[in-house]
Design an enzyme around this catalytic site. Sequence first.
Site, PDB file in Angstrom:
ATOM      1  N   ASN A   9       0.864  -1.189   0.000  1.00  0.00           N
ATOM      2  CA  ASN A   9       0.000   0.000   0.000  1.00  0.00           C
ATOM      3  C   ASN A   9       0.900   1.239   0.000  1.00  0.00           C
ATOM      4  O   ASN A   9       1.505   1.577   1.015  1.00  0.00           O
ATOM      5  CB  ASN A   9      -0.879  -0.039   1.256  1.00  0.00           C
ATOM      6  CG  ASN A   9      -1.787   1.177   1.380  1.00  0.00           C
ATOM      7  OD1 ASN A   9      -1.714   2.105   0.567  1.00  0.00           O
ATOM      8  ND2 ASN A   9      -2.630   1.171   2.396  1.00  0.00           N
ATOM      9  N   ARG A  86      -2.884  -2.052  -3.138  1.00  0.00           N
ATOM     10  CA  ARG A  86      -4.017  -1.143  -2.985  1.00  0.00           C
ATOM     11  C   ARG A  86      -3.888  -0.042  -4.034  1.00  0.00           C
ATOM     12  O   ARG A  86      -2.844   0.605  -4.138  1.00  0.00           O
ATOM     13  CB  ARG A  86      -3.984  -0.509  -1.603  1.00  0.00           C
ATOM     14  CG  ARG A  86      -5.074   0.514  -1.452  1.00  0.00           C
ATOM     15  CD  ARG A  86      -4.954   1.253  -0.156  1.00  0.00           C
ATOM     16  NE  ARG A  86      -6.023   2.234  -0.087  1.00  0.00           N
ATOM     17  CZ  ARG A  86      -5.902   3.406   0.496  1.00  0.00           C
ATOM     18  NH1 ARG A  86      -4.784   3.750   1.069  1.00  0.00           N
ATOM     19  NH2 ARG A  86      -6.908   4.237   0.528  1.00  0.00           N
ATOM     20  N   HIS A 175     -12.561   3.680   0.494  1.00  0.00           N
ATOM     21  CA  HIS A 175     -12.527   2.735   1.622  1.00  0.00           C
ATOM     22  C   HIS A 175     -13.299   1.459   1.288  1.00  0.00           C
ATOM     23  O   HIS A 175     -13.803   0.771   2.173  1.00  0.00           O
ATOM     24  CB  HIS A 175     -13.177   3.336   2.907  1.00  0.00           C
ATOM     25  CG  HIS A 175     -12.374   4.397   3.583  1.00  0.00           C
ATOM     26  ND1 HIS A 175     -12.958   5.461   4.228  1.00  0.00           N
ATOM     27  CD2 HIS A 175     -11.042   4.557   3.743  1.00  0.00           C
ATOM     28  CE1 HIS A 175     -12.029   6.233   4.752  1.00  0.00           C
ATOM     29  NE2 HIS A 175     -10.841   5.705   4.469  1.00  0.00           N
ATOM     30  N   ARG A 236      -9.675  16.878   7.016  1.00  0.00           N
ATOM     31  CA  ARG A 236     -10.553  17.197   5.879  1.00  0.00           C
ATOM     32  C   ARG A 236     -11.911  17.669   6.383  1.00  0.00           C
ATOM     33  O   ARG A 236     -12.444  17.112   7.349  1.00  0.00           O
ATOM     34  CB  ARG A 236     -10.747  15.957   5.000  1.00  0.00           C
ATOM     35  CG  ARG A 236      -9.571  15.674   4.091  1.00  0.00           C
ATOM     36  CD  ARG A 236      -9.745  14.360   3.354  1.00  0.00           C
ATOM     37  NE  ARG A 236      -8.844  13.344   3.862  1.00  0.00           N
ATOM     38  CZ  ARG A 236      -8.923  12.052   3.570  1.00  0.00           C
ATOM     39  NH1 ARG A 236      -9.848  11.609   2.756  1.00  0.00           N
ATOM     40  NH2 ARG A 236      -8.054  11.199   4.076  1.00  0.00           N
ATOM     41  N   ASN A 329     -12.261   2.376  18.794  1.00  0.00           N
ATOM     42  CA  ASN A 329     -11.716   2.700  20.125  1.00  0.00           C
ATOM     43  C   ASN A 329     -12.414   3.815  20.877  1.00  0.00           C
ATOM     44  O   ASN A 329     -12.126   4.012  22.059  1.00  0.00           O
ATOM     45  CB  ASN A 329     -10.238   3.107  19.986  1.00  0.00           C
ATOM     46  CG  ASN A 329      -9.402   1.969  19.461  1.00  0.00           C
ATOM     47  OD1 ASN A 329      -9.324   0.928  20.093  1.00  0.00           O
ATOM     48  ND2 ASN A 329      -8.798   2.156  18.297  1.00  0.00           N
ATOM     49  N   GLU A 380      -8.123  -4.380   6.032  1.00  0.00           N
ATOM     50  CA  GLU A 380      -8.046  -4.160   4.586  1.00  0.00           C
ATOM     51  C   GLU A 380      -6.942  -5.004   3.945  1.00  0.00           C
ATOM     52  O   GLU A 380      -7.081  -5.468   2.817  1.00  0.00           O
ATOM     53  CB  GLU A 380      -7.812  -2.674   4.306  1.00  0.00           C
ATOM     54  CG  GLU A 380      -9.012  -1.826   4.675  1.00  0.00           C
ATOM     55  CD  GLU A 380      -8.680  -0.362   4.876  1.00  0.00           C
ATOM     56  OE1 GLU A 380      -8.130  -0.023   5.945  1.00  0.00           O
ATOM     57  OE2 GLU A 380      -8.939   0.437   3.971  1.00  0.00           O
TER      58      GLU A 380
HETATM   59  P1  ADP Z   1      -5.760   5.719   9.340  1.00  0.00           P
HETATM   60  O1  ADP Z   1      -6.975   6.220   8.631  1.00  0.00           O
HETATM   61  O2  ADP Z   1      -4.567   6.617   9.139  1.00  0.00           O
HETATM   62  O3  ADP Z   1      -5.476   4.245   9.138  1.00  0.00           O
HETATM   63  P2  ADP Z   1      -6.603   4.941  11.992  1.00  0.00           P
HETATM   64  O4  ADP Z   1      -7.686   4.018  11.512  1.00  0.00           O
HETATM   65  O5  ADP Z   1      -5.445   4.337  12.685  1.00  0.00           O
HETATM   66  O6  ADP Z   1      -6.093   5.922  10.885  1.00  0.00           O
HETATM   67  O7  ADP Z   1      -7.323   5.980  12.996  1.00  0.00           O
HETATM   68  C1  ADP Z   1      -6.630   7.031  13.572  1.00  0.00           C
HETATM   69  C2  ADP Z   1      -7.583   7.767  14.512  1.00  0.00           C
HETATM   70  O8  ADP Z   1      -8.027   6.846  15.526  1.00  0.00           O
HETATM   71  C3  ADP Z   1      -6.917   8.942  15.235  1.00  0.00           C
HETATM   72  O9  ADP Z   1      -7.798  10.046  15.252  1.00  0.00           O
HETATM   73  C4  ADP Z   1      -6.715   8.371  16.615  1.00  0.00           C
HETATM   74  O10 ADP Z   1      -6.678   9.366  17.614  1.00  0.00           O
HETATM   75  C5  ADP Z   1      -7.965   7.527  16.754  1.00  0.00           C
HETATM   76  N1  ADP Z   1      -7.857   6.620  17.895  1.00  0.00           N
HETATM   77  C6  ADP Z   1      -7.017   5.581  18.070  1.00  0.00           C
HETATM   78  N2  ADP Z   1      -7.160   5.068  19.310  1.00  0.00           N
HETATM   79  C7  ADP Z   1      -8.103   5.826  19.937  1.00  0.00           C
HETATM   80  C8  ADP Z   1      -8.710   5.807  21.237  1.00  0.00           C
HETATM   81  N3  ADP Z   1      -8.345   4.915  22.138  1.00  0.00           N
HETATM   82  N4  ADP Z   1      -9.659   6.730  21.511  1.00  0.00           N
HETATM   83  C9  ADP Z   1     -10.022   7.637  20.598  1.00  0.00           C
HETATM   84  N5  ADP Z   1      -9.507   7.709  19.368  1.00  0.00           N
HETATM   85  C10 ADP Z   1      -8.554   6.813  19.037  1.00  0.00           C
END
Ligand code: ADP
Length: 394
Positions: A9, A86, A175, A236, A329, A380
């Site tokens: 990717n 990807r 996505h 964004r 999360n 993914e």
């Molecule tokens: P990407 O789109 O770059 O793959 P991710 O799916 O890893 O990103 O998501 C990143 C987001 O998830 C960030 O805004 C991060 O703060 C949030 N995040 C990760 N863990 C937590 C948590 N425990 N509580 C709140 N937000 C979280």
Amino acid sequence: MEDTLLVINCGSSSLKAALFDTSFNKLASALAERLGKEDAFASMPSPSMDIPLQSGCNHRDALRAVVTAFRDQGLLTAAPVAIGHRVVHGGETFRQAALITDDVLQAIEDCASLAPLHNPVNLTGIEATRDLFPEVPQVAVFDTAFHQTLPKHAYLYALPYRFYQDWGVRRYGFHGTSHQFMANETARLLEKAPDQISVISAHLGNGCSITAIRDGVSVDTSMGLTPLEGLVMGTRSGDIDPGLFDFLKGKGINAEEVHRILNNDSGLLGLSGKTNDMRSLSEQAEDGHEPSALAIEVFCFRLARYIGAMMASLTQLDALVFTGGIGENSALVREKTLGHLRLTGFSLDPSSNRQHGKHTGGRIDQADSRFRVMVIPTNEELVIAREALDASHP
Ligand code: ADP
């Protein structure tokens, strides 16, 4: 000697690689970041190690370094049996993954005007991998392909029709691999046939999008011609009034600058003035930082509106599913969002929501909820690995 599948990717300044065996167990992964910059670096999370990169290292050299690291760890003892890439934009050409040929490469290049930041770098990754493994079949897996089932009323903008006919201006959606995984995983967990599952899938990471899936196929989605439309994201804006362009022009800000602001300076970062990171925002909001609290409110309200909007495309709903870093999360985001939707009959169980559904098979709704609500970690890379094997060894 173990047969392996390699997943690549390539982002504008990053390269993610994952290695699977042919039963789809993940053997290793690696991330190279800040490519092209002085402080380019790469690492593997498990076994945890840094991968040496030269200053200013490009995608091609990073790929070579990552493959060498996999080999040194004894994980890649022979060429992989297939390589999955990807690719962000497949336009209307690709409704599914494609075995890469010169014609396919040309078609990906033809879609580059729709994704100028993404497709060229995806092509760089494919070309570098072809040089390293010239004999190995390579497969392009498109972010847009899953959404090619959108009906015309969902993908057309109310613009002069010739924009669509002449230039392909329409909603494509992104996505797709994640939303497809969510649909299949929900079907598996609920023991339903994948072609009979109807879900609303909210992928909330740095980029955020939501998709309505009816009988296993995408029927509406929030991202559009580009990944800028729809939900509030890390940097964004998501939806804005298109009249903003003219308004800001009056303030001396030209279209190019507006584009940059909407992509890089907006969303959670723009509203909070602090960060695009939901975890940090939640902590700051708890400490009384009002702009951070406000950013979370706007994020959740927009998401709630879109969940409502997605219902217009469904006749039944097996589950609303959350995924991505935020979706998986943030109990706070899920709670606030569904708090806006009481009229629709969603109701969360506070305890299973706090535990992200970990002890309840992903379920976080309570008994009186009209619809199931679930948290499901996305994967993914696994979808790309599967598609790579399927398309190269039919
Ligand atoms: P990407 O789109 O770059 O793959 P991710 O799916 O890893 O990103 O998501 C990143 C987001 O998830 C960030 O805004 C991060 O703060 C949030 N995040 C990760 N863990 C937590 C948590 N425990 N509580 C709140 N937000 C979280």
